[in-house]
Design a protein around this motif. Structure first.
Motif, PDB file in Angstrom:
ATOM      1  N   UNK A  29       0.832  -1.203   0.000  1.00 52.96           N
ATOM      2  CA  UNK A  29       0.000   0.000   0.000  1.00 52.96           C
ATOM      3  C   UNK A  29       0.874   1.265   0.000  1.00 52.96           C
ATOM      4  N   UNK A  30       2.093   1.159   0.507  1.00 51.07           N
ATOM      5  CA  UNK A  30       2.970   2.322   0.652  1.00 51.07           C
ATOM      6  C   UNK A  30       3.960   2.481  -0.494  1.00 51.07           C
ATOM      7  N   UNK A  31       4.170   1.439  -1.272  1.00 50.34           N
ATOM      8  CA  UNK A  31       5.114   1.474  -2.377  1.00 50.34           C
ATOM      9  C   UNK A  31       5.507   0.058  -2.761  1.00 50.34           C
ATOM     10  N   UNK A  32       6.313  -0.061  -3.806  1.00 50.61           N
ATOM     11  CA  UNK A  32       6.702  -1.389  -4.294  1.00 50.61           C
ATOM     12  C   UNK A  32       7.584  -2.106  -3.277  1.00 50.61           C
ATOM     13  N   UNK A  33       7.142  -3.295  -2.868  1.00 48.77           N
ATOM     14  CA  UNK A  33       7.886  -4.112  -1.915  1.00 48.77           C
ATOM     15  C   UNK A  33       8.691  -5.154  -2.682  1.00 48.77           C
ATOM     16  N   UNK A  34      10.006  -5.156  -2.467  1.00 47.72           N
ATOM     17  CA  UNK A  34      10.872  -6.153  -3.103  1.00 47.72           C
ATOM     18  C   UNK A  34      10.696  -7.485  -2.398  1.00 47.72           C
ATOM     19  N   UNK A  35      10.837  -7.493  -1.082  1.00 52.23           N
ATOM     20  CA  UNK A  35      10.616  -8.701  -0.292  1.00 52.23           C
ATOM     21  C   UNK A  35       9.976  -8.338   1.036  1.00 52.23           C
ATOM     22  N   UNK A  36       9.191  -9.267   1.526  1.00 47.48           N
ATOM     23  CA  UNK A  36       8.604  -9.169   2.860  1.00 47.48           C
ATOM     24  C   UNK A  36       8.747 -10.556   3.471  1.00 47.48           C
ATOM     25  N   UNK A  37       9.390 -10.626   4.599  1.00 43.64           N
ATOM     26  CA  UNK A  37       9.595 -11.943   5.202  1.00 43.64           C
ATOM     27  C   UNK A  37       9.285 -11.911   6.688  1.00 43.64           C
ATOM     28  N   UNK A  44       9.421 -25.104  15.672  1.00 41.02           N
ATOM     29  CA  UNK A  44       7.960 -25.218  15.757  1.00 41.02           C
ATOM     30  C   UNK A  44       7.245 -24.778  14.489  1.00 41.02           C
ATOM     31  N   UNK A  45       7.913 -23.965  13.665  1.00 43.24           N
ATOM     32  CA  UNK A  45       7.266 -23.435  12.469  1.00 43.24           C
ATOM     33  C   UNK A  45       6.308 -22.290  12.756  1.00 43.24           C
ATOM     34  N   UNK A  46       6.265 -21.846  13.998  1.00 42.05           N
ATOM     35  CA  UNK A  46       5.364 -20.755  14.399  1.00 42.05           C
ATOM     36  C   UNK A  46       6.093 -19.418  14.253  1.00 42.05           C
ATOM     37  N   UNK A  47       5.343 -18.409  13.838  1.00 41.50           N
ATOM     38  CA  UNK A  47       5.910 -17.062  13.685  1.00 41.50           C
ATOM     39  C   UNK A  47       6.528 -16.597  14.989  1.00 41.50           C
ATOM     40  N   UNK A  48       7.666 -15.915  14.867  1.00 39.03           N
ATOM     41  CA  UNK A  48       8.316 -15.342  16.049  1.00 39.03           C
ATOM     42  C   UNK A  48       7.794 -13.938  16.330  1.00 39.03           C
ATOM     43  N   UNK A  49       6.840 -13.460  15.517  1.00 34.55           N
ATOM     44  CA  UNK A  49       6.184 -12.183  15.792  1.00 34.55           C
ATOM     45  C   UNK A  49       6.861 -10.970  15.192  1.00 34.55           C
ATOM     46  N   UNK A  50       7.837 -11.210  14.310  1.00 37.67           N
ATOM     47  CA  UNK A  50       8.468 -10.068  13.652  1.00 37.67           C
ATOM     48  C   UNK A  50       8.923 -10.464  12.256  1.00 37.67           C
ATOM     49  N   UNK A  51       9.264  -9.437  11.480  1.00 42.94           N
ATOM     50  CA  UNK A  51       9.719  -9.690  10.119  1.00 42.94           C
ATOM     51  C   UNK A  51      10.383  -8.446   9.549  1.00 42.94           C
ATOM     52  N   UNK A  52      10.671  -8.522   8.256  1.00 39.79           N
ATOM     53  CA  UNK A  52      11.366  -7.433   7.576  1.00 39.79           C
ATOM     54  C   UNK A  52      10.702  -7.161   6.232  1.00 39.79           C
ATOM     55  N   UNK A  53      10.691  -5.890   5.853  1.00 39.37           N
ATOM     56  CA  UNK A  53      10.133  -5.468   4.570  1.00 39.37           C
ATOM     57  C   UNK A  53      11.199  -4.623   3.881  1.00 39.37           C
ATOM     58  N   UNK A  54      11.444  -4.923   2.600  1.00 43.40           N
ATOM     59  CA  UNK A  54      12.401  -4.129   1.817  1.00 43.40           C
ATOM     60  C   UNK A  54      11.650  -3.485   0.661  1.00 43.40           C
ATOM     61  N   UNK A  55      11.727  -2.158   0.594  1.00 40.00           N
ATOM     62  CA  UNK A  55      11.099  -1.393  -0.489  1.00 40.00           C
ATOM     63  C   UNK A  55      12.111  -1.154  -1.605  1.00 40.00           C
TER      64      UNK A  55
END
Length: 84
Positions: A29-37, A44-55
């Motif tokens: 929504x804010x601009x082109x995202x190259x990667x979001x992880x 466990x395969x469960x989310x650790x509650x954080x991630x990274x976004x690269x524009x």
């Protein structure tokens, strides 16, 4: 010659139900995202509650950081510049 800038955000307080696709969709929504992880626990395969976004461009990064509140699936997200 200067290295190409990386426009990377740390995103905290992610709901455990959010995956890479949802994170990318939200920040697109804010601009082109190259990667979001989203970072997942290896055991466990469960989310650790954080991630990274690269524009791809500074504008998307600035649009995201200039917004006061980010909310995804009921959680208020914590965002800050990420170190490369």
């Amino acid at each position: 010659m200067a290295a190409r800038a990386i426009h990377k955000l740390f995103v905290g307080n992610l709901p455990w139900t959010v995956g890479h696709r949802e994170l990318k969709t939200y920040f697109s929504e804010f601009g082109h995202v190259v990667t979001a992880s989203v970072v997942f626990d290896r055991n466990t395969g469960i989310s650790r509650g954080y991630g990274f976004v690269i524009f791809s461009i500074q504008g998307g990064y600035e649009n995201a950081t200039n917004r006061q509140n980010h909310s995804l699936e009921g959680n208020t997200l914590s965002i800050q510049p990420a170190s490369n």
